[in-house]
Design a protein around this motif. Structure first.
Motif, PDB file in Angstrom:
ATOM      1  N   GLY A  14      60.912  -4.192   0.339  1.00  0.00           N
ATOM      2  CA  GLY A  14      61.651  -3.774   1.442  1.00  0.00           C
ATOM      3  C   GLY A  14      61.120  -3.349   2.772  1.00  0.00           C
ATOM      4  O   GLY A  14      61.052  -3.825   3.857  1.00  0.00           O
ATOM      5  N   ILE A  15      59.804  -2.399   2.456  1.00  0.00           N
ATOM      6  CA  ILE A  15      58.903  -2.066   3.363  1.00  0.00           C
ATOM      7  C   ILE A  15      58.027  -2.959   4.009  1.00  0.00           C
ATOM      8  O   ILE A  15      57.828  -3.275   5.247  1.00  0.00           O
ATOM      9  CB  ILE A  15      57.735  -0.937   2.783  1.00  0.00           C
ATOM     10  N   LEU A  16      57.498  -4.133   3.170  1.00  0.00           N
ATOM     11  CA  LEU A  16      56.848  -5.004   3.510  1.00  0.00           C
ATOM     12  C   LEU A  16      57.770  -6.082   4.453  1.00  0.00           C
ATOM     13  O   LEU A  16      57.092  -6.531   5.543  1.00  0.00           O
ATOM     14  CB  LEU A  16      56.411  -5.924   2.400  1.00  0.00           C
ATOM     15  N   PHE A  17      58.798  -6.412   4.223  1.00  0.00           N
ATOM     16  CA  PHE A  17      59.719  -7.391   4.816  1.00  0.00           C
ATOM     17  C   PHE A  17      60.099  -6.626   6.080  1.00  0.00           C
ATOM     18  O   PHE A  17      60.270  -7.322   7.314  1.00  0.00           O
ATOM     19  CB  PHE A  17      60.946  -7.778   3.908  1.00  0.00           C
ATOM     20  N   MET A  18      60.228  -5.348   6.180  1.00  0.00           N
ATOM     21  CA  MET A  18      60.530  -4.656   7.422  1.00  0.00           C
ATOM     22  C   MET A  18      59.370  -4.658   8.450  1.00  0.00           C
ATOM     23  O   MET A  18      60.085  -4.820   9.628  1.00  0.00           O
ATOM     24  CB  MET A  18      61.141  -3.094   6.937  1.00  0.00           C
TER      25      MET A  18
END
Length: 371
Positions: A60-64
């Motif tokens: 989620g961090i990466l895509f955000m």
């Protein structure tokens, strides 16, 4: 609890919390964290953090940050390169000084006090990207300055952490400063070449393919591939994901096809898991006997970035209001502060250090969401 059932409950609760926060004109992140707090050991104790939840949250961090990159104009980002160094440096110096003072005040000793200062020097681009996106600040000049300062923070704070952990005889490995700078330069050079000369022809080719979902597949490959490349060069993987999105900003074929699909996966699934897990990892009862320590450490964490980074922005010509926004955007702390705990030998730190840092990560994210 079964992992699938735990995931169902966490996502449902986090999304409902996000909706309530939105209706009260707060960042959805705030409601997602509180949902995790209620499901975790602080309240109902229904779900325990596990590797699956933490891995999904990290995705989620990466895509955000990838989406944050797609909202960033690199030409504007170059204009804040100089100010971002000053913003980051001021924030790190003041955070380390205040963190050390807190540790010394509570008799942590020299090394452990310096450890707390180093932990407070970190910052979370993920939390800031979410809040700035929610409040339409990402494309403003304060948003660009904050993103650039986070990138500088990652490099400077990592060097400081390696030094501090080495004092405990921990697992950190030291490298010459010139080698670190060379790796950063190599990463920037490679990503620039790929971003400026490879992305456009590749996306034109993808656009002609009949498989409509190929755009999403390419987005996933870019996020993971650039994240791995950043790690290979000794940087945080989120910086790689951010770079991938920033270069795609200039690829017109990419935006309409990718953004909606990535947003659906990110905001509807992975990001609520990430912020929910922050709440799950926080047991406020462990800190009942250390309320003064937590309160003072939290104040130090907020002042360190709010005043330090805000002062850096003010010196470089930003208005008082803009400087406050930049400083507030640097307040949330990163999971890197928690990773530090695993780098030192067991028993080297005060027992309260682990729950204290978890609380700081949680509370600074909470404060940023509210502000």
């Amino acid at each position: 609890m079964n992992e699938l059932l735990a995931l169902v409950i966490l996502i449902a609760a986090a999304r409902m919390g996000g909706e309530i926060a939105t209706r009260t004109r707060q960042s959805p992140m705030l409601g997602e964290i509180i949902a995790g707090l209620l499901l975790g050991p602080t309240a109902l104790n229904l779900i325990s953090p596990n590797e699956t939840l933490e891995f999904l949250g990290h995705l989620g961090i990466l895509f955000m940050t990838f989406l944050a990159g797609m909202e960033t104009d690199l030409r504007m980002l170059r204009k804040v390169a100089g100010p971002s160094v000053l913003v980051s440096a001021f924030g790190i110096v003041l955070s380390v000084a205040l963190g050390f003072a807190v540790g010394w005040l509570f008799d942590f000793g020299l090394a452990s006090s310096l450890f707390l200062g180093a932990a407070l020097s970190t910052s979370s681009i993920a939390v800031t990207a979410r809040v700035f996106t929610d409040f339409k600040l990402m494309r403003t000049r304060v948003g660009l300055l904050s993103m650039a300062a986070h990138a500088v923070d990652d490099i400077l704070a990592m060097r400081l952490i390696i030094f501090v952990v080495s004092l405990f005889g921990g697992e950190a490995t030291s490298a010459p400063v010139w080698l670190v700078l060379a790796k950063v330069a190599a990463f920037l050079a490679i990503t620039t070449v790929i971003g400026l000369w490879v992305f456009k022809p590749v996306m034109r080719w993808v656009y002609r393919l009949r498989s409509r979902e190929m755009h999403f597949t390419v987005a996933v490959l870019l996020v993971l591939g650039f994240g791995w490349m950043a790690e290979f060069f000794g940087l945080a993987d989120v910086l790689g994901a951010f770079a991938a999105g920033a270069f795609l900003h200039y690829t017109e074929e990419a935006e309409p096809a990718m953004v909606h699909r990535v947003e659906a996966l990110s905001d509807g699934f992975l990001v609520p898991v990430f912020f929910g897990v922050i709440g799950l990892q926080t047991d406020l009862f462990l800190l009942l006997d250390a309320v003064p320590l937590v309160a003072i450490a939290l104040i130090a964490a907020i002042i360190g970035k709010l005043v330090g980074c805000g002062l850096g922005a003010r010196i470089t010509g930003y208005s008082n209001r803009e400087s406050v926004i930049v400083g507030a955007g640097m307040v949330p702390r990163a999971g890197l502060a928690l990773i530090m705990l695993g780098l030192v030998p067991e028993g080297s730190l005060p027992d309260v250090m682990a729950p204290l840092l978890v609380a700081i990560v949680f509370l600074t994210a909470l404060v940023t969401g509210i502000s």
